[in-house]
Design a protein around this motif. Structure first.
Motif, PDB file in Angstrom:
ATOM      1  N   GLY A 253       0.893  -1.128  -0.061  1.00 26.61           N
ATOM      2  CA  GLY A 253      -0.057  -0.085  -0.077  1.00 26.61           C
ATOM      3  C   GLY A 253       0.972   1.207  -0.269  1.00 26.61           C
ATOM      4  N   ASN A 254       2.279   1.182  -0.184  1.00 25.45           N
ATOM      5  CA  ASN A 254       3.067   2.414  -0.209  1.00 25.45           C
ATOM      6  C   ASN A 254       3.138   3.068  -1.378  1.00 25.45           C
ATOM      7  N   LEU A 255       3.313   4.274  -1.600  1.00 29.15           N
ATOM      8  CA  LEU A 255       3.673   4.962  -2.745  1.00 29.15           C
ATOM      9  C   LEU A 255       5.268   5.460  -2.613  1.00 29.15           C
ATOM     10  N   LYS A 272       2.239   6.311   2.633  1.00 28.63           N
ATOM     11  CA  LYS A 272       1.194   5.153   2.929  1.00 28.63           C
ATOM     12  C   LYS A 272      -0.198   5.664   2.131  1.00 28.63           C
ATOM     13  N   ALA A 273      -0.424   5.186   1.104  1.00 31.24           N
ATOM     14  CA  ALA A 273      -1.328   5.529   0.044  1.00 31.24           C
ATOM     15  C   ALA A 273      -2.646   4.745   0.235  1.00 31.24           C
ATOM     16  N   SER A 274      -2.540   3.403   0.734  1.00 32.95           N
ATOM     17  CA  SER A 274      -3.614   2.595   0.868  1.00 32.95           C
ATOM     18  C   SER A 274      -3.454   1.540   1.888  1.00 32.95           C
ATOM     19  N   LEU A 278      -1.458  -1.389  -3.782  1.00 31.34           N
ATOM     20  CA  LEU A 278      -1.357  -0.179  -4.388  1.00 31.34           C
ATOM     21  C   LEU A 278      -0.991  -0.700  -5.897  1.00 31.34           C
ATOM     22  N   TYR A 279      -2.168  -0.604  -6.539  1.00 28.79           N
ATOM     23  CA  TYR A 279      -2.059  -1.322  -8.035  1.00 28.79           C
ATOM     24  C   TYR A 279      -1.489  -0.393  -9.196  1.00 28.79           C
ATOM     25  N   SER A 280      -1.795   0.639  -9.106  1.00 28.79           N
ATOM     26  CA  SER A 280      -1.469   1.675 -10.098  1.00 28.79           C
ATOM     27  C   SER A 280      -1.206   3.288  -9.697  1.00 28.79           C
ATOM     28  N   LEU A 281      -0.220   3.940 -10.561  1.00 30.59           N
ATOM     29  CA  LEU A 281      -0.230   5.269 -10.168  1.00 30.59           C
ATOM     30  C   LEU A 281       0.003   5.932 -11.642  1.00 30.59           C
ATOM     31  N   GLY A 298     -10.514  -0.444  -4.793  1.00 30.90           N
ATOM     32  CA  GLY A 298     -11.382   0.358  -5.747  1.00 30.90           C
ATOM     33  C   GLY A 298     -11.225   1.892  -5.450  1.00 30.90           C
ATOM     34  N   VAL A 299     -10.211   2.261  -4.479  1.00 34.73           N
ATOM     35  CA  VAL A 299      -9.871   3.921  -3.972  1.00 34.73           C
ATOM     36  C   VAL A 299      -9.113   4.444  -5.153  1.00 34.73           C
TER      37      VAL A 299
END
Length: 331
Positions: A253-255, A272-274, A278-281, A298-299
């Protein structure tokens, strides 16, 4: 804009596995589905579906893994075609014909395991699932392909070698091998590849081996390997404004933000983005201080980056060239 209420909602016959917005007409969106179908929508229309594959023989037979609007490599005009990749191993090129509600197949390629490096295979001639692709913006003929097998390949639209496969007699167009050059194989699927927008020979990759690799397309092995220890890495992208900055999306979940000028091989910042994976950026190309992320829950979130990630230095291109010739010492 209400973040909890979409302006448009389109129902599709299967789960959406990939999406691509037209670079000049943002209301036109290509959508790839889990069942291999491709639809093109214009969200300005009352009936938004404007093109799809009408001939079942031309369809992919497995999940669409990526879609790209690419400039026609055989035309000097600024004409865009739609490129699709799939787990069936095919890379297909389509011409969207909205007036006929049709996607017309005009060219096709097939990835075979014959070209894999560092592998002892019992059989050759098997299709390889395509997991990622990146286009060279400075050379419209060239692109890089990553596969579930861990294979990484420099490819070209100009290749003419016809491949022998089970599709040979039944597919509407002759399938060719696009492979020009094979890099050392990685361990597990390569989920994301990104060409540097500032250096025509540098690419970044990431995947299930939990490593980020920086390659020159002129040599088989990686220049630099980054080991963030955040589990699987699902996406990676160079900054559109800072030549030495890139970001990656991780399973925990980290960027992850890297600045090669400031920290070298070490992570510059972790966000900490999720609470999930974290699937995409995606960096905003017009407003580089903005970056979007999407997760398995889905966020979608929009982040505003620090000014240090948005102001380029005159020495960055020099440093990038230095790394391409004399990379950091490998640990």
């Amino acid at each position: 804009m209400d973040p909890n209420k979409p302006e448009n909602m389109i129902e599709t016959p299967s789960c959406v596995s990939s999406i691509a917005t037209h670079p000049e007409h943002p209301a036109v969106i290509a959508v790839g589905l889990f069942n291999g179908e491709i639809h093109v929508y214009d969200v300005r229309q009352n009936d938004p579906l404007v093109a799809t594959v009408t001939d079942k023989k031309e369809m992919h037979t497995d999940e669409i893994t990526s879609l790209k609007w690419v400039k026609d490599p055989k035309s000097s005009k600024k004409k865009y075609l739609l490129l699709s990749t799939s787990k069936d191993g095919k890379i297909l090129i389509w011409n969207a014909l909205p007036t006929k509600n049709q996607l017309k197949l005009i060219d096709g390629f097939l990835m075979l395991n014959d070209y894999l490096a560092n592998r002892h295979l019992k059989s050759f001639g098997s299709e390889m699932s395509v997991s990622s692709i990146s286009m060279n913006k400075l050379d419209r003929e060239s692109f890089i392909v990553g596969c579930d097998s861990g294979g990484l390949f420099k490819c070209s639209f100009s290749n003419t070698e016809i491949v022998n496969s089970k599709w040979e007699d039944e597919f509407p167009v002759e399938l060719k091998s696009p492979v020009q050059f094979t890099f050392d194989s990685q361990f597990g699927p390569i989920y994301s590849i990104n060409y540097s927008p500032f250096h025509r020979n540098l690419i970044l990759t990431c995947g299930t081996d939990s490593e980020i690799k920086l390659y020159s397309i002129l040599q088989t092995d990686s220049l630099v390997t980054f080991c963030p220890e955040n589990g699987y890495l699902y996406d990676i992208e160079w900054s559109p404004i800072r030549p030495c900055v890139f970001a990656s999306a991780s399973n925990d979940g980290n960027l992850l933000l890297y600045d090669l000028m400031e920290n070298g091989k070490e992570i510059c910042q972790t966000i900490k983005a999720s609470e999930g994976s974290l699937y995409s950026l995606n960096f905003n190309q017009s407003r580089p201080e903005l970056l979007a992320t999407g997760d398995n829950l889905g966020v979608v979130k929009i982040w505003k980056l620090s000014s240090k990630y948005c102001k380029s230095s005159s020495s960055e291109l020099y440093i990038l060239n230095e790394i391409s010739e004399k990379p950091f010492e490998k640990s």
